[in-house]
Design a protein around this motif. Sequence first.
Motif, PDB file in Angstrom:
ATOM      1  N   ASP A  66       4.488 -39.888   2.067  1.00 19.83           N
ATOM      2  CA  ASP A  66       5.380 -40.828   2.747  1.00 19.83           C
ATOM      3  C   ASP A  66       6.692 -40.092   2.947  1.00 19.83           C
ATOM      4  O   ASP A  66       7.486 -39.966   2.020  1.00 19.83           O
ATOM      5  N   GLY A  81       9.972 -39.385   5.582  1.00 24.29           N
ATOM      6  CA  GLY A  81      10.730 -39.731   6.777  1.00 24.29           C
ATOM      7  C   GLY A  81      12.206 -39.734   6.434  1.00 24.29           C
ATOM      8  O   GLY A  81      12.617 -39.203   5.395  1.00 24.29           O
ATOM      9  N   TYR A  87       8.333 -37.841  10.813  1.00 26.35           N
ATOM     10  CA  TYR A  87       7.804 -38.891   9.937  1.00 26.35           C
ATOM     11  C   TYR A  87       6.322 -38.679   9.664  1.00 26.35           C
ATOM     12  O   TYR A  87       5.557 -38.310  10.550  1.00 26.35           O
ATOM     13  N   ARG A  88       5.944 -38.929   8.470  1.00 22.99           N
ATOM     14  CA  ARG A  88       4.553 -38.717   8.079  1.00 22.99           C
ATOM     15  C   ARG A  88       4.182 -39.704   6.989  1.00 22.99           C
ATOM     16  O   ARG A  88       4.896 -39.841   6.001  1.00 22.99           O
ATOM     17  N   ARG A  89       3.076 -40.365   7.180  1.00 22.15           N
ATOM     18  CA  ARG A  89       2.573 -41.252   6.128  1.00 22.15           C
ATOM     19  C   ARG A  89       1.063 -41.227   6.246  1.00 22.15           C
ATOM     20  O   ARG A  89       0.497 -41.850   7.157  1.00 22.15           O
ATOM     21  N   ASP A  90       0.440 -40.485   5.357  1.00 20.49           N
ATOM     22  CA  ASP A  90      -1.003 -40.321   5.504  1.00 20.49           C
ATOM     23  C   ASP A  90      -1.675 -40.065   4.169  1.00 20.49           C
ATOM     24  O   ASP A  90      -1.014 -39.971   3.130  1.00 20.49           O
ATOM     25  N   ASP A 112      -4.310 -41.947   8.575  1.00 24.01           N
ATOM     26  CA  ASP A 112      -2.948 -41.763   9.061  1.00 24.01           C
ATOM     27  C   ASP A 112      -2.376 -43.140   9.376  1.00 24.01           C
ATOM     28  O   ASP A 112      -2.902 -43.874  10.215  1.00 24.01           O
ATOM     29  N   ARG A 129       0.519 -43.749  10.677  1.00 26.20           N
ATOM     30  CA  ARG A 129       1.371 -43.747  11.857  1.00 26.20           C
ATOM     31  C   ARG A 129       0.587 -44.160  13.090  1.00 26.20           C
ATOM     32  O   ARG A 129       1.032 -44.986  13.863  1.00 26.20           O
ATOM     33  N   ASN A 130      -0.586 -43.570  13.254  1.00 22.06           N
ATOM     34  CA  ASN A 130      -1.393 -43.960  14.418  1.00 22.06           C
ATOM     35  C   ASN A 130      -2.568 -44.845  14.025  1.00 22.06           C
ATOM     36  O   ASN A 130      -3.448 -45.115  14.843  1.00 22.06           O
ATOM     37  N   SER A 131      -2.574 -45.267  12.755  1.00 21.75           N
ATOM     38  CA  SER A 131      -3.605 -46.193  12.262  1.00 21.75           C
ATOM     39  C   SER A 131      -5.021 -45.702  12.546  1.00 21.75           C
ATOM     40  O   SER A 131      -5.818 -46.388  13.196  1.00 21.75           O
TER      41      SER A 131
END
Lengths: 324, 324
Positions: free
Chosen positions: B150, B152, B234-237, B250, B252-254
């Motif tokens: 997480d 950002g 930003y990164r959340r994966d 991911d 961010r792009n679900s």
Amino acid sequence: MVGLAIVGFGSIGREHASSIVKLSEAELVGVYDVSYEARRFAREKYGVKSYGKLEELLRDPSVDGVVVCTPPYIHAEVCSKAAQAGKHVFCEKPLTASWDDALKLRDVVRSSGIKFMTGFVLRYFPVYVEVEKLLSTGKLGKVYSVLLTDAGGLYPLGAGDFRRFKRLNAGIGEQLIHEVDALRFLAGDAAKVYARGGRFKHEVLDYEDNIVILATMENGAIGTILGSLTAKLYRRDGYLICENGTVAFDLRNSTVEARIDGEEFKVKPERNNPFLDEMRDFVSWLKTGKKPKATFEDGFKAQEILEAAYRSIEESREVILPLS
Amino acid sequence: MVGLAIVGFGSIGREHASSIVKLSEAELVGVYDVSYEARRFAREKYGVKSYGKLEELLRDPSVDGVVVCTPPYIHAEVCSKAAQAGKHVFCEKPLTASWDDALKLRDVVRSSGIKFMTGFVLRYFPVYVEVEKLLSTGKLGKVYSVLLTDAGGLYPLGAGDFRRFKRLNAGIGEQLIHEVDALRFLAGDAAKVYARGGRFKHEVLDYEDNIVILATMENGAIGTILGSLTAKLYRRDGYLICENGTVAFDLRNSTVEARIDGEEFKVKPERNNPFLDEMRDFVSWLKTGKKPKATFEDGFKAQEILEAAYRSIEESREVILPLS
């Protein structure tokens, strides 16, 4: 003209041969391999000498440098003999299979005064060349946190099954040493190392098939490396958080994405042949004295981080560097 | 009908209000906030009571459950009073700002016998719902290694600047606790924790703006969480390496990508309103007794991992769980 001979003529030895013969300032003088088939292949393909013994190769005055491509556990012995014979050395990664070997080799290399390059070819991959370019502008500022992953299936175990045994192969580090070196290359030297790992799946191995290394760099940056020999979705990428920007790069599709000082961009760097560029660097060092990207010291320090990681896993504690 | 009242009517309190009024089995009874403006907003927008004091709210017999949305450092006090008043509690994450508070709250919650849900809304995000579905089939087998990120920019510091101070906000854990909870949700409880972190950039904060947590789970799995409040991409994966497959997701792009037993597929799960689903779960627990995804115990155990991570950073050592 720089005369080079290759010791160990498996797949990586053959890769380097194909580079050497492309370089106008280098000559492939000969090859030594314990296998008769490999020696014959070298003679037939390149019309070069094949030596019956390593010592023969090392006595050959037309050999300026030795390209060491044996399994890791033989690196130290071959490199030491080459150094003692006054030959320059290009040694494939990992430098050695054991820390003891690395320490011994260091003494030999230092006292010999030869040029010693470590084969960290990842540094020549387009993505890393691009990231290096970004870093060298100074625009990124201080490095805060680096995350590198190399996760995929088991590598081919290779001739003689040496890849099955940690003492012969440096364990998962045989490949992951690339990321360990990249961490140093991006964030400098490590001050302490903690790691977790285990052999979760591959009973054919006697070492960890999943590992995470968490290093504190001398400059305070946090370095994280995830390695896996069991992952089924291949992944090899990096995420570099700096003072003024962030860089995300992916080795699989060869892309570099960055946001620096508010400007965002994505680059797909030009393809090259990393092995050729690497060998060119070695030859250039021998010819002109221009240092290559990774010398003995880089191989040694990556090995030290790897050793610290293994000690940390075994002893369940943070390990302070240097180890010696 | 379940009567719910909200304590703390900032952005997250308002989010929950908008969910409650959509649920046929719940009623928004009233709101308490120290701010007159917030109380007036609640009255005008929802036509509900606003209490002059927390105690008034807790004495209201039409309130079955209290939804606690104050800054983290007030959670423990409000939750304790609610529990002592026999009200069920939905408490926003992180459970508390300090470990001491978590310990005290545990005693109160246990002895009160109330239902206590922790607001780990990430579990209701489509990607995590999908990953949970994959895990629940059992096809993935044992978990070997989990990597969650997480990263950002700095979150809005919020009213009263409570987000500036670790003792008020649980530090970077105020958001990263989502990933800490996700790690438990994916890989079970942690047995030991090591972490590195520092305040690299944001002088406005008194806590780490970059952190990496490396946890060894009770089942032997390796858990890695990277958090950053300075990253500019930003990164959340997540990346989940298991016995029979690997899942990469991911936020961010679900998307969820997986390779399980040789079969590779990519899913873009249906969109939902995670906050609505979460509140529905709480209401359903109060009505039917069906447990929600995250109870007090989950909030507590995530807090414990976070506390262990902070101790590890401070003391530069591995910290063994449980802490109490």
